[in-house]
Design an enzyme around this catalytic site. Structure first.
Site, PDB file in Angstrom:
ATOM      1  N   GLU A   1       0.832  -1.213   0.000  1.00 44.74           N
ATOM      2  CA  GLU A   1       0.000   0.000   0.000  1.00 44.74           C
ATOM      3  C   GLU A   1       0.858   1.252   0.000  1.00 44.74           C
ATOM      4  O   GLU A   1       1.181   1.792   1.068  1.00 44.74           O
ATOM      5  CB  GLU A   1      -0.926   0.000   1.233  1.00 44.74           C
ATOM      6  CG  GLU A   1      -2.040  -1.006   1.173  1.00 44.74           C
ATOM      7  CD  GLU A   1      -2.991  -0.914   2.375  1.00 44.74           C
ATOM      8  OE1 GLU A   1      -2.720  -0.146   3.323  1.00 44.74           O
ATOM      9  OE2 GLU A   1      -4.009  -1.628   2.360  1.00 44.74           O
TER      10      GLU A   1
ATOM     11  N   GLU B   1      -6.160  -7.449  -0.564  1.00 44.78           N
ATOM     12  CA  GLU B   1      -6.434  -7.330   0.869  1.00 44.78           C
ATOM     13  C   GLU B   1      -7.756  -6.602   1.077  1.00 44.78           C
ATOM     14  O   GLU B   1      -8.013  -5.582   0.432  1.00 44.78           O
ATOM     15  CB  GLU B   1      -5.303  -6.543   1.547  1.00 44.78           C
ATOM     16  CG  GLU B   1      -5.481  -6.403   3.044  1.00 44.78           C
ATOM     17  CD  GLU B   1      -4.429  -5.484   3.672  1.00 44.78           C
ATOM     18  OE1 GLU B   1      -3.220  -5.698   3.456  1.00 44.78           O
ATOM     19  OE2 GLU B   1      -4.825  -4.552   4.391  1.00 44.78           O
TER      20      GLU B   1
HETATM   21  C1  IDC Z   1      -2.723  -3.795  10.562  1.00 48.13           C
HETATM   22  C2  IDC Z   1      -2.856  -4.964  11.491  1.00 48.13           C
HETATM   23  C3  IDC Z   1      -2.517  -4.531  12.890  1.00 48.13           C
HETATM   24  C4  IDC Z   1      -1.163  -3.856  12.875  1.00 48.13           C
HETATM   25  C5  IDC Z   1      -1.137  -2.745  11.865  1.00 48.13           C
HETATM   26  C6  IDC Z   1       0.215  -2.101  11.731  1.00 48.13           C
HETATM   27  O1  IDC Z   1      -4.150  -5.473  11.427  1.00 48.13           O
HETATM   28  O2  IDC Z   1      -2.522  -5.630  13.767  1.00 48.13           O
HETATM   29  O3  IDC Z   1      -0.918  -3.341  14.156  1.00 48.13           O
HETATM   30  O4  IDC Z   1      -1.464  -3.258  10.601  1.00 48.13           O
HETATM   31  O5  IDC Z   1       0.093  -0.808  11.244  1.00 48.13           O
HETATM   32  C7  IDC Z   1      -3.930  -2.184   5.903  1.00 48.13           C
HETATM   33  C8  IDC Z   1      -2.571  -2.757   5.919  1.00 48.13           C
HETATM   34  C9  IDC Z   1      -2.416  -3.770   7.022  1.00 48.13           C
HETATM   35  C10 IDC Z   1      -3.150  -3.335   8.278  1.00 48.13           C
HETATM   36  C11 IDC Z   1      -4.633  -3.296   7.956  1.00 48.13           C
HETATM   37  C12 IDC Z   1      -5.511  -2.915   9.146  1.00 48.13           C
HETATM   38  O6  IDC Z   1      -2.203  -3.320   4.688  1.00 48.13           O
HETATM   39  O7  IDC Z   1      -1.054  -3.927   7.277  1.00 48.13           O
HETATM   40  O8  IDC Z   1      -2.928  -4.276   9.261  1.00 48.13           O
HETATM   41  N1  IDC Z   1      -4.845  -2.367   6.858  1.00 48.13           N
HETATM   42  O9  IDC Z   1      -5.197  -1.650   9.624  1.00 48.13           O
HETATM   43  N2  IDC Z   1      -4.422  -1.372   4.983  1.00 48.13           N
HETATM   44  C13 IDC Z   1      -5.658  -1.018   5.359  1.00 48.13           C
HETATM   45  C14 IDC Z   1      -5.953  -1.639   6.557  1.00 48.13           C
END
Ligand code: IDC
Length: 424
Positions: A254, A341
């Site tokens: 992302e 995702e």
């Molecule tokens: C989130 C995980 C969380 C972690 C965080 C880190 O769920 O446990 O603490 O990342 O910043 C994304 C990202 C993905 C995120 C997820 C939810 O690709 O890494 O995971 N998310 O926030 N993009 C949109 C949402």
């Protein structure tokens, strides 16, 4: 007349006689032991006490040390024996066929049919297809960060996912900068991560599944920040898996912040050839600006490579109709899009399933045959984790061991199967 002198002599004589008699009697009694004189009493008592105390002390020492040691030994022996006894009882219970029935009751939640595997994939007219040009839809899960929850991406857990949930793709999210990410954690962890990827790719291959190797940039918003590491990583990885037609490369999760599509293109134009020089058919997924949500910029100037899909990510609790419109606009314009995702909760990865929005998003996935991976395969205490926080298992989950989103996803898989069956 008895003189005074004589009287005194007589008294003395009588006294001496009396002393002699009494002395004799006492002497006899003493030797016979029949009488205990006061001095004897003291002496005997003292002796007795002395005699009694000394042996008592000795005895105590002996009885305290020896028997206690024995008791301990006994206790140990008993304790050692107890588990044996318990084991014996358990063994006996295990051996009883009647007792084994409950174990069968705790089987994993399993869908009726598995999704298909299609071999080498291609992109034709903006759509993912198999060797015969038939439309293909991949449905599966994304891991959480590989450094964080590697236990869900083992050979056993991947096999169980395929067997129980019937999914045909798994995405390996390897963070680059966050959470012991590949570019910041040092060589030792890099090699652990590559071993984990290898185990997962092997398992996916053995179980007829696709596997996405995801270069999970996030806080490092611009993929160019670790471009040289990406080039090295993908160069090494593609040589390992050039014959694996099930491996899909996602070169930047992302991009975000002020990263433009031009920045991403610059990166992609360097990284894609590294992969294609070794595996010219490889399917490659490319992230888009604003956390993989800006397809408009891509539409204006797509990449000049075949077999590329652009990623679009959504979280139903946060992204609603305008996001859906921008996705369907791009799809209608013929852009090949892969939902590498998504979540049915909020974009922060937490919260409850937004069922109303989720339904609308799922309709689009079905309508456009979009391939997708749901975030995330872990039991982290957050809404997007598919497994309940209080479940320690890493495979063969019962329905009750799934989170709210996990159960929703499982139901979708189950319904998909029946839909497919109905169509046939
Ligand atoms: C989130 C995980 C969380 C972690 C965080 C880190 O769920 O446990 O603490 O990342 O910043 C994304 C990202 C993905 C995120 C997820 C939810 O690709 O890494 O995971 N998310 O926030 N993009 C949109 C949402």
């Amino acid at each position: 007349m008895v003189s005074k002198k004589q009287k005194v002599r007589t008294v003395i004589l009588v006294l001496l006689l009396a002393i002699a008699i009494v002395g004799g009697v006492f002497a006899i009694s003493y030797y016979k032991g029949g009488v205990t004189f006061p001095w004897q009493v003291t002496a005997v008592t003292e002796t007795k006490e002395e005699v009694a105390e000394e042996p008592q002390d000795e005895k105590l020492t002996v009885t305290v040390v020896e028997p206690e040691a024995k008791e301990e030994t006994k206790k140990e022996a008993v304790t050692e024996e107890k588990p044996k006894d318990v084991k014996k009882v358990e063994e006996t219970t295990e051996e009883t066929p009647v007792e084994e029935t409950p174990v069968e009751e705790t089987t994993a939640a399993t869908v009726d049919n598995k999704l298909d595997y299609y071999g080498q994939l291609h992109v034709e007219d903006g759509v993912l297809v198999d060797a015969e040009g038939e439309t293909v839809q991949l449905t599966g899960v994304s891991s959480h960060g590989l450094s964080w929850y590697p236990e869900y991406v083992t050979a056993d857990s991947i096999k169980a996912l395929r067997d129980n949930w019937g999914i045909n793709v798994i995405r390996l999210a390897m963070y680059t900068s966050d959470y012991n990410g590949y570019c910041v954690a040092g060589e030792e962890i890099q090699s652990v991560l590559k071993d984990n990827i290898d185990e997962a790719v092997t398992a996916a291959t053995e179980n007829d599944m696709y596997v996405i190797i995801d270069w999970h940039i996030l806080n490092d918003g611009n993929p160019n920040e670790y471009k040289s590491q990406a080039i090295q990583f993908f160069g090494e990885i593609v040589r390992k898996y050039e014959d694996n037609e099930n491996v899909i490369y996602e070169i930047c999760n992302e991009p975000n912040g002020d990263t433009t599509w031009e920045d991403i293109k610059k990166y992609a134009n360097e990284v894609i050839p590294v992969i294609r020089n070794v595996d010219e058919d490889a399917l490659i997924l490319v992230g888009t600006p604003s956390y993989s949500s800006d397809l408009d910029s891509v539409l204006e100037a797509p990449l000049d490579f075949d077999n590329i899909m652009y990623t679009y990510h959504f979280y139903a609790g946060t992204h609603k109709s305008s996001a859906r419109n921008s996705l369907t606009n791009a799809l209608d314009a013929g852009l090949p899009v892969f939902i590498s995702e998504y979540g049915l909760v909020s974009a922060d990865g937490d919260g409850t399933v937004d069922t109303k929005e989720a339904e609308k998003w799922i309709d689009i996935l079905k309508e456009y045959n979009l391939s997708s991976c749901i975030w995330n395969l872990s039991n982290k205490a957050e809404g997007s984790a598919l497994i309940s926080a209080d479940c320690d298992k890493t495979a063969d989950f019962e329905y009750e061991e799934l989170s709210e989103q996990g159960q929703y996803f499982f139901d979708l898989l189950q319904n998909n199967k029946s839909n497919t069956e109905n169509k046939r």
